[in-house]
Design a protein around this motif. Structure first.
Motif, PDB file in Angstrom:
ATOM      1  N   LYS A 187       0.818  -1.206   0.000  1.00  0.00           N
ATOM      2  CA  LYS A 187       0.000   0.000   0.000  1.00  0.00           C
ATOM      3  C   LYS A 187       0.861   1.269   0.000  1.00  0.00           C
ATOM      4  O   LYS A 187       0.400   2.344  -0.385  1.00  0.00           O
ATOM      5  N   ALA A 188       2.131   1.137   0.386  1.00  0.00           N
ATOM      6  CA  ALA A 188       3.006   2.310   0.414  1.00  0.00           C
ATOM      7  C   ALA A 188       3.335   2.825  -0.984  1.00  0.00           C
ATOM      8  O   ALA A 188       3.707   4.000  -1.147  1.00  0.00           O
ATOM      9  N   VAL A 189       3.215   1.990  -2.019  1.00  0.00           N
ATOM     10  CA  VAL A 189       3.554   2.424  -3.383  1.00  0.00           C
ATOM     11  C   VAL A 189       2.317   2.843  -4.166  1.00  0.00           C
ATOM     12  O   VAL A 189       2.413   3.091  -5.374  1.00  0.00           O
ATOM     13  N   LEU A 190       1.162   2.925  -3.511  1.00  0.00           N
ATOM     14  CA  LEU A 190      -0.060   3.384  -4.173  1.00  0.00           C
ATOM     15  C   LEU A 190       0.068   4.884  -4.423  1.00  0.00           C
ATOM     16  O   LEU A 190       0.178   5.684  -3.490  1.00  0.00           O
ATOM     17  N   THR A 191       0.060   5.280  -5.691  1.00  0.00           N
ATOM     18  CA  THR A 191       0.389   6.656  -6.077  1.00  0.00           C
ATOM     19  C   THR A 191      -0.776   7.272  -6.835  1.00  0.00           C
ATOM     20  O   THR A 191      -1.490   6.589  -7.573  1.00  0.00           O
ATOM     21  N   SER A 192      -0.949   8.555  -6.675  1.00  0.00           N
ATOM     22  CA  SER A 192      -2.011   9.284  -7.369  1.00  0.00           C
ATOM     23  C   SER A 192      -1.489   9.808  -8.704  1.00  0.00           C
ATOM     24  O   SER A 192      -0.334  10.233  -8.816  1.00  0.00           O
ATOM     25  N   LEU A 193      -2.338   9.765  -9.738  1.00  0.00           N
ATOM     26  CA  LEU A 193      -2.000  10.300 -11.057  1.00  0.00           C
ATOM     27  C   LEU A 193      -2.789  11.592 -11.262  1.00  0.00           C
ATOM     28  O   LEU A 193      -3.987  11.558 -11.526  1.00  0.00           O
TER      29      LEU A 193
ATOM     30  N   GLU B 221      -7.449  14.362 -10.089  1.00  0.00           N
ATOM     31  CA  GLU B 221      -6.623  13.199 -10.399  1.00  0.00           C
ATOM     32  C   GLU B 221      -7.386  12.220 -11.278  1.00  0.00           C
ATOM     33  O   GLU B 221      -8.616  12.145 -11.245  1.00  0.00           O
ATOM     34  N   PHE B 222      -6.655  11.489 -12.111  1.00  0.00           N
ATOM     35  CA  PHE B 222      -7.242  10.420 -12.911  1.00  0.00           C
ATOM     36  C   PHE B 222      -7.631   9.240 -12.025  1.00  0.00           C
ATOM     37  O   PHE B 222      -8.626   8.569 -12.261  1.00  0.00           O
ATOM     38  N   GLY B 223      -6.812   8.983 -11.030  1.00  0.00           N
ATOM     39  CA  GLY B 223      -7.014   7.851 -10.136  1.00  0.00           C
ATOM     40  C   GLY B 223      -5.698   7.502  -9.464  1.00  0.00           C
ATOM     41  O   GLY B 223      -4.736   8.284  -9.484  1.00  0.00           O
ATOM     42  N   LYS B 224      -5.656   6.335  -8.872  1.00  0.00           N
ATOM     43  CA  LYS B 224      -4.456   5.864  -8.185  1.00  0.00           C
ATOM     44  C   LYS B 224      -3.952   4.591  -8.867  1.00  0.00           C
ATOM     45  O   LYS B 224      -4.729   3.838  -9.456  1.00  0.00           O
ATOM     46  N   PHE B 225      -2.653   4.355  -8.767  1.00  0.00           N
ATOM     47  CA  PHE B 225      -2.056   3.161  -9.348  1.00  0.00           C
ATOM     48  C   PHE B 225      -0.879   2.733  -8.488  1.00  0.00           C
ATOM     49  O   PHE B 225      -0.326   3.535  -7.713  1.00  0.00           O
ATOM     50  N   TYR B 226      -0.509   1.460  -8.624  1.00  0.00           N
ATOM     51  CA  TYR B 226       0.645   0.939  -7.895  1.00  0.00           C
ATOM     52  C   TYR B 226       1.889   1.216  -8.728  1.00  0.00           C
ATOM     53  O   TYR B 226       2.085   0.640  -9.799  1.00  0.00           O
TER      54      TYR B 226
ATOM     55  N   VAL C 101       1.991   5.375 -31.566  1.00  0.00           N
ATOM     56  CA  VAL C 101       1.136   4.718 -32.559  1.00  0.00           C
ATOM     57  C   VAL C 101      -0.105   4.133 -31.872  1.00  0.00           C
ATOM     58  O   VAL C 101      -1.219   4.217 -32.399  1.00  0.00           O
ATOM     59  N   THR C 102       0.092   3.573 -30.690  1.00  0.00           N
ATOM     60  CA  THR C 102      -1.044   3.032 -29.928  1.00  0.00           C
ATOM     61  C   THR C 102      -2.026   4.135 -29.572  1.00  0.00           C
ATOM     62  O   THR C 102      -3.245   3.978 -29.722  1.00  0.00           O
ATOM     63  N   LEU C 103      -1.508   5.267 -29.097  1.00  0.00           N
ATOM     64  CA  LEU C 103      -2.383   6.369 -28.698  1.00  0.00           C
ATOM     65  C   LEU C 103      -3.139   6.941 -29.897  1.00  0.00           C
ATOM     66  O   LEU C 103      -4.308   7.312 -29.785  1.00  0.00           O
ATOM     67  N   GLN C 104      -2.476   7.014 -31.053  1.00  0.00           N
ATOM     68  CA  GLN C 104      -3.159   7.490 -32.256  1.00  0.00           C
ATOM     69  C   GLN C 104      -4.300   6.555 -32.642  1.00  0.00           C
ATOM     70  O   GLN C 104      -5.374   7.000 -33.058  1.00  0.00           O
ATOM     71  N   TYR C 105      -4.077   5.247 -32.494  1.00  0.00           N
ATOM     72  CA  TYR C 105      -5.123   4.276 -32.838  1.00  0.00           C
ATOM     73  C   TYR C 105      -6.305   4.377 -31.875  1.00  0.00           C
ATOM     74  O   TYR C 105      -7.463   4.255 -32.280  1.00  0.00           O
ATOM     75  N   LEU C 106      -6.017   4.589 -30.598  1.00  0.00           N
ATOM     76  CA  LEU C 106      -7.104   4.758 -29.628  1.00  0.00           C
ATOM     77  C   LEU C 106      -7.972   5.957 -29.992  1.00  0.00           C
ATOM     78  O   LEU C 106      -9.198   5.902 -29.909  1.00  0.00           O
ATOM     79  N   LYS C 107      -7.329   7.033 -30.396  1.00  0.00           N
ATOM     80  CA  LYS C 107      -8.089   8.224 -30.792  1.00  0.00           C
ATOM     81  C   LYS C 107      -8.863   7.975 -32.072  1.00  0.00           C
ATOM     82  O   LYS C 107     -10.005   8.415 -32.231  1.00  0.00           O
ATOM     83  N   LEU C 108      -8.243   7.227 -33.017  1.00  0.00           N
ATOM     84  CA  LEU C 108      -8.895   6.923 -34.292  1.00  0.00           C
ATOM     85  C   LEU C 108     -10.152   6.088 -34.091  1.00  0.00           C
ATOM     86  O   LEU C 108     -11.143   6.272 -34.805  1.00  0.00           O
ATOM     87  N   THR C 109     -10.143   5.171 -33.116  1.00  0.00           N
ATOM     88  CA  THR C 109     -11.288   4.282 -32.878  1.00  0.00           C
ATOM     89  C   THR C 109     -12.215   4.813 -31.792  1.00  0.00           C
ATOM     90  O   THR C 109     -12.991   4.063 -31.206  1.00  0.00           O
ATOM     91  N   GLY C 110     -12.117   6.108 -31.490  1.00  0.00           N
ATOM     92  CA  GLY C 110     -13.083   6.749 -30.608  1.00  0.00           C
ATOM     93  C   GLY C 110     -12.852   6.502 -29.138  1.00  0.00           C
ATOM     94  O   GLY C 110     -13.777   6.633 -28.339  1.00  0.00           O
ATOM     95  N   ARG C 111     -11.621   6.174 -28.770  1.00  0.00           N
ATOM     96  CA  ARG C 111     -11.312   5.964 -27.354  1.00  0.00           C
ATOM     97  C   ARG C 111     -10.346   7.038 -26.873  1.00  0.00           C
ATOM     98  O   ARG C 111      -9.640   7.662 -27.664  1.00  0.00           O
ATOM     99  N   SER C 112     -10.303   7.236 -25.578  1.00  0.00           N
ATOM    100  CA  SER C 112      -9.474   8.294 -25.016  1.00  0.00           C
ATOM    101  C   SER C 112      -8.005   7.920 -25.119  1.00  0.00           C
ATOM    102  O   SER C 112      -7.616   6.771 -24.908  1.00  0.00           O
ATOM    103  N   ASP C 113      -7.151   8.921 -25.445  1.00  0.00           N
ATOM    104  CA  ASP C 113      -5.712   8.678 -25.477  1.00  0.00           C
ATOM    105  C   ASP C 113      -5.023   9.294 -24.259  1.00  0.00           C
ATOM    106  O   ASP C 113      -3.817   9.514 -24.253  1.00  0.00           O
ATOM    107  N   GLU C 114      -5.779   9.576 -23.200  1.00  0.00           N
ATOM    108  CA  GLU C 114      -5.202  10.119 -21.967  1.00  0.00           C
ATOM    109  C   GLU C 114      -4.563   8.982 -21.169  1.00  0.00           C
ATOM    110  O   GLU C 114      -5.100   8.526 -20.162  1.00  0.00           O
ATOM    111  N   THR C 115      -3.445   8.498 -21.653  1.00  0.00           N
ATOM    112  CA  THR C 115      -2.725   7.372 -21.044  1.00  0.00           C
ATOM    113  C   THR C 115      -1.357   7.854 -20.535  1.00  0.00           C
ATOM    114  O   THR C 115      -0.598   8.471 -21.288  1.00  0.00           O
ATOM    115  N   PRO C 116      -1.459   7.661 -19.250  1.00  0.00           N
ATOM    116  CA  PRO C 116      -0.231   8.126 -18.640  1.00  0.00           C
ATOM    117  C   PRO C 116       1.027   7.433 -19.276  1.00  0.00           C
ATOM    118  O   PRO C 116       0.923   6.263 -19.538  1.00  0.00           O
TER     119      PRO C 116
END
Length: 531
Positions: A97-103, A110-115, A408-423
């Motif tokens: 739980k000590a490495v649980l970090t906020s984005l 914040e977007f959320g938390k991640f390990y 290239v992955t982020l461009q494809y996500l945007k092309l197919t109507g998905r969010s490219d907000e990927t940390p």
């Protein structure tokens, strides 16, 4: 208590202890008569009577007694509740739980938390392949010291030393992908569990998949109507008529179970839907961010690896266990680093590339391993080309062919109507391969053995050598256009239309030359067409 349930439970408990003591005494020497006499005294007359009166198949509980099975379950409920409290306490005390970090978001919030893996402050993590880091993140996030232990996390961190030793680790995928043939039995099992809960007088809504399950109905299609403007509609109507009962059951399952999405017929093949719609890349579940990973009941689930999502095919039992929250036990795999450089020349298709990659990997030997692609040449490949290479993982024998997330992955996500907000540090692999894309040349192969690649410039000489070979053809060239569409090399390739146009053009040019040729299936073979 003198009640009948208590008496039977005491007798069953005493009988269980008697069996345990009996097995323990087997290892003692015969010079211990007092212990043996004590054991015989435990098996009193009431216990022996109970033992003899209960059928063998009933596991020593008399289901024909006046009290019901429901009452017996209530009697042991306190023990089960204590175990549940213990397990929930173990799960609440997360070891990492000590490495649980906020984005944070750029505009606030914040977007959320991640390990965070770097927060573990272990230099070995920086050199891990990206595919192994996905396994590590899953182990850290799901670590409860029960199903996933801290020792398992350490095994993955020390991947360089533990991988050659074939150690086993638990892995919990983020979701499960099913198609209608293998998915129906899984939904039937869930329905049977609900039926059993109903008979026991409990809440049937408690039976649900514990991880998201996506079921795509695509394996029921048949082509009955062709060469007609309404062919698609007519074939779909026949498909619904033939599979009415199964489709009705799956539609019920889509509304009855939480965490289950059923994609209706006519939406596309399962791998296409998975790539264009279902793949998340990053999950956000109640504010918890974690990488997307998937196991599917189809061998070509690996196509999703081209999107940076770790995925491979498993059996129905493994998939159903994952649906119910059980970790998969897998050998910590070696990772083959495949460096790509350069750029494909004009006229060289993705099919030429994938056949070249398949031949190289089969020669190297990658069975049971991950293949991870990296290098400057990756930026020159579209995501469709990457998915074509990843889709061929079963052909070159790897568990998956993984392309890490990049622009290239982020461009494809945007092309197919998905969010490219990927940390970078150079990754360490079990072995290394390299391919200059500029050296890939047009070729043919298959359909039975995709590693039997023949450069197009050597086509004529190879064809003649196959005709004179008494042992049989090295390369099977008797594939007609219908077989070409069904061959896995071309099934998901955007180059299929190009290849077929080339074939038809060659057929037109050489119609006079080959007008006397008659093949067994009344169609000219692909080899003759190219010649």
């Amino acid at each position: 208590s003198s009640s009948a349930p208590s008496s039977v439970l005491r007798a069953a408990s005493l009988y269980s202890r008697t069996r345990f003591f009996h097995s323990s005494f087997r290892n003692l020497s015969p010079s211990s008569p007092s212990l043996l006499n004590h054991q015989r005294s435990l098996a009193s007359a009431p216990v022996r009577s109970f033992h003899c009166s209960v059928p063998r198949w009933s596991h020593r509980l008399d289901w024909r007694s006046p009290f019901s099975l429901r009452a017996q379950i209530r009697a042991v409920n306190p023990v089960i509740e204590r175990l549940e409290r213990k397990f929930s306490t173990m799960a609440a005390e997360h070891p990492f739980k000590a490495v649980l970090t906020s984005l944070p978001k750029p505009g606030g919030g914040e977007f959320g938390k991640f390990y965070s893996l770097p927060a573990l402050n272990d230099p070995r993590i920086d050199k891990l392949p990206y595919s192994i880091r996905i396994l590590l993140e899953s182990a850290v996030r799901n670590c409860d010291n029960f199903q996933v232990k801290k020792e398992d996390v350490e095994k993955i961190i020390d991947w360089q030393n533990t991988s050659p030793k074939q150690v086993e680790i638990p892995f919990k995928p983020s979701r499960v992908l099913l198609q209608d043939f293998t998915g129906v039995p899984a939904v039937v099992d869930l329905a049977c569990m609900r039926d059993a809960m109903h008979k026991l007088g409990s809440d049937t809504n408690k039976i649900n998949p514990l991880v998201p399950v996506d079921l795509v109905i695509d394996h029921s299609v048949q082509v009955d109507v062709t060469r007609s403007e309404n062919a698609v509609q007519a074939n779909m109507e026949l498909e619904f008529q033939r599979n009415k009962e199964r489709f009705s059951f799956l539609k019920w399952g889509s509304t009855a179970f939480h965490n289950m999405l059923v994609v209706p017929p006519g939406s596309g093949i399962v791998h296409q839907v998975n790539l264009e719609y279902l793949g998340r890349v990053v999950f956000n579940t109640n504010g918890m961010l974690y990488p997307d990973s998937v196991v599917g009941t189809d061998s070509h689930t690996t196509m999703i690896d081209g999107l940076g999502v770790a995925g491979w095919g498993v059996g129905g039992i493994e998939a159903e266990a994952a649906m119910l929250g059980q970790p998969m036990s897998m050998v910590l795999p070696g990772v083959v680093g495949f460096k790509l450089s350069g750029k494909l020349r004009n006229g060289v298709t993705a099919t030429d590339l994938v056949l070249t990659v398949t031949q190289i990997l089969r020669k190297h030997g990658v069975v049971g391993k991950f293949v991870e692609f990296y290098g400057d040449g990756m930026s020159e490949l579209s995501l469709a080309d990457r998915a074509t290479i990843a889709n061929m993982s079963p052909e070159y024998g790897a568990t998956m062919g993984f392309f890490p997330v990049d622009h290239v992955t982020l461009q494809y996500l945007k092309l197919t109507g998905r969010s490219d907000e990927t940390p970078q540090q150079e990754r360490v692999y079990s072995s290394y391969l390299e391919l200059n894309l500029a050296e890939v040349e047009p070729c043919i192969s298959g359909p039975k053995r995709p590693h039997d690649r023949v450069p197009l410039r050597e086509m004529k000489s190879d064809w003649n050598s196959c005709l004179n070979n008494k042992a049989g053809f090295k390369v099977s060239l008797g594939v007609n256009l219908l077989e070409l569409f069904s061959f896995e090399t071309f099934k998901h390739s955007a180059e299929c239309l190009t290849i077929c146009c080339r074939v038809l053009l060659c057929q037109k040019r050489h119609r006079t030359k080959w007008q006397n040729f008659r093949s067994t299936d009344s169609q000219q073979s692909l080899g003759m067409a190219v010649l």
